[in-house]
Design an enzyme around this catalytic site. Structure first.
Site, PDB file in Angstrom:
ATOM      1  N   ARG A   4      -8.745  -7.442  -8.991  1.00  0.00           N
ATOM      2  CA  ARG A   4      -9.572  -8.791  -8.869  1.00  0.00           C
ATOM      3  C   ARG A   4     -10.850  -8.452  -9.366  1.00  0.00           C
ATOM      4  O   ARG A   4     -11.367  -7.334  -9.408  1.00  0.00           O
ATOM      5  CB  ARG A   4      -9.674  -9.395  -7.818  1.00  0.00           C
ATOM      6  CG  ARG A   4     -10.359  -8.685  -6.557  1.00  0.00           C
ATOM      7  CD  ARG A   4     -10.531  -9.398  -5.227  1.00  0.00           C
ATOM      8  NE  ARG A   4     -11.226  -8.404  -4.357  1.00  0.00           N
ATOM      9  CZ  ARG A   4     -11.002  -7.432  -3.524  1.00  0.00           C
ATOM     10  NH1 ARG A   4      -9.690  -7.046  -3.596  1.00  0.00           N
ATOM     11  NH2 ARG A   4     -11.743  -6.768  -2.779  1.00  0.00           N
ATOM     12  N   GLU A  57      -1.097   8.468   7.064  1.00  0.00           N
ATOM     13  CA  GLU A  57      -1.612   9.589   6.415  1.00  0.00           C
ATOM     14  C   GLU A  57      -2.637  10.610   7.125  1.00  0.00           C
ATOM     15  O   GLU A  57      -2.860  10.054   8.240  1.00  0.00           O
ATOM     16  CB  GLU A  57      -2.898   8.553   5.590  1.00  0.00           C
ATOM     17  CG  GLU A  57      -2.243   7.850   4.279  1.00  0.00           C
ATOM     18  CD  GLU A  57      -3.200   7.061   3.662  1.00  0.00           C
ATOM     19  OE1 GLU A  57      -3.177   6.881   2.475  1.00  0.00           O
ATOM     20  OE2 GLU A  57      -4.619   7.052   4.004  1.00  0.00           O
ATOM     21  N   ASN A  79      -7.692  -2.730  -6.132  1.00  0.00           N
ATOM     22  CA  ASN A  79      -8.114  -4.178  -6.170  1.00  0.00           C
ATOM     23  C   ASN A  79      -7.746  -4.639  -7.240  1.00  0.00           C
ATOM     24  O   ASN A  79      -8.442  -4.120  -8.464  1.00  0.00           O
ATOM     25  CB  ASN A  79      -9.459  -4.165  -5.460  1.00  0.00           C
ATOM     26  CG  ASN A  79      -9.570  -3.603  -4.072  1.00  0.00           C
ATOM     27  OD1 ASN A  79      -8.766  -3.543  -3.340  1.00  0.00           O
ATOM     28  ND2 ASN A  79     -10.984  -3.015  -4.130  1.00  0.00           N
ATOM     29  N   ARG A 137     -25.978  -7.645   0.270  1.00  0.00           N
ATOM     30  CA  ARG A 137     -25.406  -8.853   0.572  1.00  0.00           C
ATOM     31  C   ARG A 137     -25.839  -9.692   1.786  1.00  0.00           C
ATOM     32  O   ARG A 137     -26.086  -9.055   2.923  1.00  0.00           O
ATOM     33  CB  ARG A 137     -23.793  -8.693   0.968  1.00  0.00           C
ATOM     34  CG  ARG A 137     -22.879  -7.908  -0.203  1.00  0.00           C
ATOM     35  CD  ARG A 137     -21.440  -7.999   0.372  1.00  0.00           C
ATOM     36  NE  ARG A 137     -20.651  -7.075  -0.293  1.00  0.00           N
ATOM     37  CZ  ARG A 137     -19.336  -7.501  -0.433  1.00  0.00           C
ATOM     38  NH1 ARG A 137     -18.704  -8.136   0.344  1.00  0.00           N
ATOM     39  NH2 ARG A 137     -18.650  -6.570  -1.174  1.00  0.00           N
ATOM     40  N   LYS A 174      -1.191   3.005   9.180  1.00  0.00           N
ATOM     41  CA  LYS A 174      -1.646   1.888   8.105  1.00  0.00           C
ATOM     42  C   LYS A 174      -0.528   1.086   7.879  1.00  0.00           C
ATOM     43  O   LYS A 174       0.670   1.175   7.763  1.00  0.00           O
ATOM     44  CB  LYS A 174      -2.189   2.331   6.870  1.00  0.00           C
ATOM     45  CG  LYS A 174      -3.497   3.158   7.021  1.00  0.00           C
ATOM     46  CD  LYS A 174      -3.870   3.648   5.609  1.00  0.00           C
ATOM     47  CE  LYS A 174      -5.311   4.302   5.696  1.00  0.00           C
ATOM     48  NZ  LYS A 174      -5.818   4.526   4.360  1.00  0.00           N
ATOM     49  N   LYS A 231       0.689  -1.284   0.061  1.00  0.00           N
ATOM     50  CA  LYS A 231       0.005   0.055   0.011  1.00  0.00           C
ATOM     51  C   LYS A 231       0.783   1.192  -0.029  1.00  0.00           C
ATOM     52  O   LYS A 231       0.305   2.285  -0.578  1.00  0.00           O
ATOM     53  CB  LYS A 231      -0.954  -0.109   1.218  1.00  0.00           C
ATOM     54  CG  LYS A 231      -1.570  -1.110   1.383  1.00  0.00           C
ATOM     55  CD  LYS A 231      -2.750  -1.419   0.135  1.00  0.00           C
ATOM     56  CE  LYS A 231      -3.486  -2.837   0.055  1.00  0.00           C
ATOM     57  NZ  LYS A 231      -4.132  -3.286  -0.957  1.00  0.00           N
ATOM     58  N   GLY A 287      -8.750  -2.221   5.604  1.00  0.00           N
ATOM     59  CA  GLY A 287      -8.931  -1.992   7.158  1.00  0.00           C
ATOM     60  C   GLY A 287      -8.014  -2.601   8.032  1.00  0.00           C
ATOM     61  O   GLY A 287      -8.110  -2.177   9.518  1.00  0.00           O
TER      62      GLY A 287
END
Ligand code: MV4
Length: 446
Positions: free
Chosen positions: A292, A200, A290, A337, A158, A116, A165
């Site tokens: 995918r 950040e 991402n 979902r 992070k 990241k 997250g």
């Protein structure tokens, strides 16, 4: 074009990929664990191969057995779906070595977006807006304190190998930073095998807006209308919609162009998603990319008329991107979902046998699921059992159709989140469309 695709996944996404292959007249072989022997995906594939015992580590993450299954079945490509090995650059490399096409981006793209802090540096270099913060990894608390002072508290720590997250800490002042820094490094090391942290500026009350990217292997890139994914709980998305109630055509074009720059920066190919944080002043910042197909891809399909899995397969096979007009969304789509969880008991999993399973239908309703009545939900995998997607000419119509679908959906034998979604569909803040990533805790109180 591929002759046979091995699907290295299970459940609804395995069935979704099989459907796309069937429409492209491509043979399918699906791998499965012992407990998934008689699942819908094994029934609808042309072939199925057991690759190991129920725990994912012995089956859906068992790279050696999955590659063997591809060799034995003569598959010329592997579709990883999402989760499991979908963003595993080592698996993508093994496929390449074995002359099996990995249906996804290059292993280099997966690797760089998986780190990241490195992703931030690449985006900053390419002029994609990033949150003010550290340049790369910070190893010493003194440097962390200096950077935090420069950007101003609160800041967020992070883990560079985290994401979604995991391994994040919000820090209000220097004392907290000095107390938290080492434990955050240790936790990152324990969770991801890499103690690297970056810092950040903490963006208060952001929205999570993501852009679907489709790209061929010749450098052509297209963005599709955004998805609003701010309704999350513990970094698990629950409801997604497209277009975002917060994004107008002008902002869409600005963010979409930034998403294209992000994809071109890493020579991205096939399909991917660029995630942004949008603050209260309509400033946006790159969060993650991402590499995918995502759970929530159907809302983009509903507002563009595209089949993203077929696109992904054709692009992986080297087909050129058919030039499209810049997409404005057609109508409005929402996805809920449905998880086998008891939302009244802190969303704890509710495995068991599904005694009744009557899906909703009618105008503007799509359901993506791989379970059926009599199905026993295994405790080994994630708890999502179905996705209900509504589409309407307006957001109002899409919401009314989703309400009807949730009322029609009958499931017996287990607890589900259907009634939770029904609550949200009646919530005044949701109905106004002005919500952010704090919605669940602030408005629903869960
Ligand atoms: C942030 C943030 C505020 N400021 N970064 C959460 C998961 C990962 N994608 C990044 N996340 C966040 N990063 C800065 N600088 C707030 C979050 C965040 C969040 C972001 C999107 C959707 C839901 C979220 C829930 C909590 C925190």
């Amino acid at each position: 074009m591929f002759k046979k695709i091995l699907i290295a996944n299970r459940g609804e996404i395995a069935l979704r990929i099989i459907r796309a292959c069937r429409e492209l007249s491509i043979n399918t072989v699906v791998i499965h664990s012992q407990v998934d022997q008689d699942s819908f995906s094994t029934r609808h594939a042309d072939e199925s191969i057991c690759v190991g015992a129920d725990p994912a580590s012995e089956s859906y993450l068992n790279m050696a057995n999955i590659i063997s299954a591809a060799e034995i079945s003569g598959a010329d490509a592997i579709h990883p779906g999402y989760g499991f090995l979908a963003e595993n650059s080592h698996f993508a490399e093994i496929c390449e070595t074995c002359n099996i096409t990995f249906i996804g981006p290059s292993k280099e793209a997966i690797l760089s977006m998986g780190d990241k802090a490195r992703a931030r540096e690449i985006m900053d270099r390419e002029g994609v807006p990033i949150v003010p913060g550290s340049k790369g990894i910070i190893n010493k608390v003194e440097r962390a304190a200096k950077t935090a002072k420069k950007i101003g508290y609160p800041v967020i720590l992070k883990a560079t190998s985290g994401g979604g997250g995991k391994g994040m800490r919000i820090v209000e002042n220097e004392d907290e930073l000095r107390n938290l820094f080492t434990s955050a490094q240790n936790e990152a090391k324990a969770s991801f095998g890499n103690s690297g942290l970056y810092i950040e500026k903490y963006i208060k009350s952001p929205r999570h807006i993501e852009f679907q990217i489709i790209a061929d292997k010749r450098g052509n890139v297209q963005y599709l209308p955004e998805r609003e994914c701010s309704i999350q709980r513990k970094h698990q998305k629950l409801i997604e919609e497209s277009p975002s109630p917060s994004v107008d055509s002008k902002l869409r074009r600005r963010m979409g162009k930034a998403a294209i720059r992000a994809a071109k920066a890493i020579d991205y190919a096939t399909v991917g998603t660029v995630e942004f944080l949008l603050d209260e002043n309509d400033k946006f910042y790159f969060m993650e990319m991402n590499t995918r197909i995502q759970v929530e891809h159907p809302v983009t399909e509903e507002v563009t008329g595209l089949d993203l899995v077929k696109e992904q397969i054709c692009l992986a096979a080297g087909h050129p991107l058919t030039p499209k007009k810049s997409f404005e969304p057609r109508g409005h789509a929402i996805e809920c979902r449905i998880n086998a969880e008891d939302y009244k008991k802190d969303f704890r999993p509710s495995p068991g046998i599904v005694t009744i399973f009557n899906l909703p239908g009618g105008p503007g309703i799509r359901n993506d699921t791989a379970i059926h009545s009599g199905y026993e939900i295994p405790a080994y995998y994630d708890s999502m059992i179905a996705k209900i997607i509504s589409h309407g000419n307006t957001r109002k119509e899409s919401i009314s159709r989703m309400k009807r679908a949730l009322d029609e959906f009958e499931i017996g034998g287990i607890k589900t989140t259907i009634d939770f979604h029904r609550l949200v569909m009646d919530n005044p803040i949701f109905l106004k469309g002005k919500y952010n990533t704090h919605f669940i805790e602030d408005e629903i109180g869960l």
